[in-house]
Design a protein around this motif. Structure first.
Motif, PDB file in Angstrom:
ATOM      1  N   THR A  14       0.845  -1.191   0.000  1.00  0.00           N
ATOM      2  CA  THR A  14       0.000   0.000   0.000  1.00  0.00           C
ATOM      3  C   THR A  14       0.881   1.242   0.000  1.00  0.00           C
ATOM      4  O   THR A  14       1.759   1.380   0.860  1.00  0.00           O
ATOM      5  CB  THR A  14      -0.924   0.030   1.229  1.00  0.00           C
ATOM      6  N   LEU A  15       0.666   2.133  -0.961  1.00  0.00           N
ATOM      7  CA  LEU A  15       1.435   3.375  -1.060  1.00  0.00           C
ATOM      8  C   LEU A  15       0.698   4.457  -0.275  1.00  0.00           C
ATOM      9  O   LEU A  15      -0.352   4.933  -0.688  1.00  0.00           O
ATOM     10  CB  LEU A  15       1.607   3.771  -2.525  1.00  0.00           C
ATOM     11  N   ASP A  16       1.272   4.827   0.858  1.00  0.00           N
ATOM     12  CA  ASP A  16       0.577   5.665   1.828  1.00  0.00           C
ATOM     13  C   ASP A  16       0.747   7.163   1.583  1.00  0.00           C
ATOM     14  O   ASP A  16       0.143   7.974   2.293  1.00  0.00           O
ATOM     15  CB  ASP A  16       1.067   5.327   3.237  1.00  0.00           C
ATOM     16  N   PHE A  19      -3.024  11.006  -1.363  1.00  0.00           N
ATOM     17  CA  PHE A  19      -4.143  11.559  -0.601  1.00  0.00           C
ATOM     18  C   PHE A  19      -5.231  11.989  -1.578  1.00  0.00           C
ATOM     19  O   PHE A  19      -4.998  12.121  -2.787  1.00  0.00           O
ATOM     20  CB  PHE A  19      -3.689  12.749   0.259  1.00  0.00           C
ATOM     21  N   ASP A  20      -6.427  12.181  -1.061  1.00  0.00           N
ATOM     22  CA  ASP A  20      -7.579  12.506  -1.900  1.00  0.00           C
ATOM     23  C   ASP A  20      -7.453  13.926  -2.445  1.00  0.00           C
ATOM     24  O   ASP A  20      -7.385  14.898  -1.688  1.00  0.00           O
ATOM     25  CB  ASP A  20      -8.871  12.369  -1.085  1.00  0.00           C
ATOM     26  N   LEU A  83       0.390   7.449 -13.477  1.00  0.00           N
ATOM     27  CA  LEU A  83      -0.878   7.779 -14.125  1.00  0.00           C
ATOM     28  C   LEU A  83      -1.999   6.869 -13.637  1.00  0.00           C
ATOM     29  O   LEU A  83      -3.125   7.327 -13.396  1.00  0.00           O
ATOM     30  CB  LEU A  83      -0.734   7.677 -15.644  1.00  0.00           C
ATOM     31  N   LEU A  84      -1.699   5.583 -13.491  1.00  0.00           N
ATOM     32  CA  LEU A  84      -2.706   4.645 -12.981  1.00  0.00           C
ATOM     33  C   LEU A  84      -3.063   4.950 -11.529  1.00  0.00           C
ATOM     34  O   LEU A  84      -4.236   4.907 -11.145  1.00  0.00           O
ATOM     35  CB  LEU A  84      -2.200   3.205 -13.105  1.00  0.00           C
ATOM     36  N   ASP A  89      -8.601   4.942  -6.782  1.00  0.00           N
ATOM     37  CA  ASP A  89      -9.029   5.301  -5.429  1.00  0.00           C
ATOM     38  C   ASP A  89      -8.308   4.464  -4.371  1.00  0.00           C
ATOM     39  O   ASP A  89      -8.243   4.865  -3.207  1.00  0.00           O
ATOM     40  CB  ASP A  89     -10.546   5.102  -5.288  1.00  0.00           C
ATOM     41  N   ILE A  90      -7.806   3.297  -4.764  1.00  0.00           N
ATOM     42  CA  ILE A  90      -7.072   2.422  -3.842  1.00  0.00           C
ATOM     43  C   ILE A  90      -5.636   2.322  -4.350  1.00  0.00           C
ATOM     44  O   ILE A  90      -5.392   1.779  -5.427  1.00  0.00           O
ATOM     45  CB  ILE A  90      -7.709   1.019  -3.770  1.00  0.00           C
TER      46      ILE A  90
END
Length: 329
Positions: A14-16, A19-20, A83-84, A89-90
């Motif tokens: 998971t790349l933390d 952010f949104d 880009l992906l 969203d995840i």
């Protein structure tokens, strides 16, 4: 309590650092895509120009061609992935692909360094030993140097990636926007002294050896400049300026990457940290292409002639249509 997870059982990371960003993600996507397309077009143009023109089949331009190929290689290892992730969203990545990206990005940086060292050696021979240049820089030696540019860094990074992939991990969260070898090693559940010792040895070969070559060659070039004529100094400045600028930009970006991974950067704004982590991989490919494409006179002249030829054909093509129709009639 953290549960020990074997790296062979970790299916994803998971790349933390993401952010949104809301609707701004489409703006970021367009910007990153435009930058990637510009890097690909400019570097590909320079590669084609060097390969297709016999006047550029000289050692200096062949080493530059190797440099531009490496820029395409490194950019392709990062930009499609970014880009992906921007549109997703995840922000997760499969473990095999993560280690593949580590190999790609780290080998890009290593090849970049050895390539710049070989170019500095070539400039040293051209400036300090102009009469013996052709005797020293034979076609066989050029091939050997290109092999040295690519094979040792690729092998060293391959071993690094395999050692990291074999670690037992206590987590799968990476605080970056791409897969980073150092951050994954920090997730290890047991002593990583083997990785640390190997990376120290690899760094001494991939970093300190090229650095020694660059330092030695520029000391000799400076000595010739100070003791030579004004014409010699002007020639040295004109031929070494693009290389020095590229080298300084490379060191600038590499310093950002090292500082961010080794020190606490929480006081730096989040967006700035992301920019600093990407600077090394995004600015260098474009900087090198523009610097050498604009400053190397032979490349610049050929690119201008190609541009003028293509523009001339575009202007003439509408006029040719009525003539072809008259002939058919």
């Amino acid at each position: 309590m953290m549960i020990m997870i074997n790296s062979t059982q970790v299916s994803y990371f998971t790349l933390d650092a993401y952010f949104d960003t809301g609707l701004f993600k489409y703006l970021y996507f367009i910007f990153i895509l435009s930058l990637y397309m510009l890097i690909v077009c400019v570097n590909l143009l320079l590669i084609v120009v060097i390969c297709m023109n016999r006047s550029l089949h000289e050692p200096m331009y062949l080493f530059l061609c190797s440099l531009f190929v490496n820029e395409l290689y490194g950019s392709t290892g990062l930009f499609p992935f970014l880009l992906l992730q921007i549109l997703s969203d995840i922000h997760t990545v499969s473990a095999p692909f993560c280690f593949l990206q580590i190999f790609s990005l780290y080998s890009y940086g290593s090849v970049e360094f050895t390539n710049l060292a070989v170019i500095s050696y070539d400039r040293y021979l051209a400036i300090c030993c102009p009469l013996q240049y052709n005797a020293h820089m034979t076609s066989n030696k050029v091939v050997m140097l290109i092999v040295v540019i690519w094979l040792p860094p690729l092998f060293a990074v391959l071993v690094t990636t395999c050692l990291t992939a074999s670690l037992q991990l206590c987590g799968n969260i990476v605080n970056q926007v791409y897969c980073n070898n150092y951050y994954i090693i920090q997730l290890a559940c047991y002593d990583t002294s083997v990785n640390n010792v190997y990376e120290l040895i690899a760094a001494s070969l991939i970093v300190f050896a090229p650095m020694s070559v660059i330092f030695y060659t520029y000391m000799r070039i400076l000595k010739v400049c100070f003791s030579g004529s004004k014409q010699t100094r002007q020639k040295a400045v004109s031929t070494c300026t693009p290389h020095l600028a590229s080298l300084l930009n490379f060191a600038f970006g590499a310093s950002f990457e090292i500082l961010q991974s080794r020190f606490n950067m929480n006081s730096v704004p989040h967006m700035m940290r992301i920019f600093l982590s990407l600077y090394f991989f995004t600015c260098q490919p474009l900087f090198n292409a523009l610097m050498y494409g604009l400053n190397m006179s032979k490349i610049r002249i050929i690119c201008k002639s190609l541009l003028l030829t293509s523009v001339g054909k575009c202007r003439l093509s509408p006029r040719l249509v009525p003539i072809e129709e008259q002939r058919k009639q």
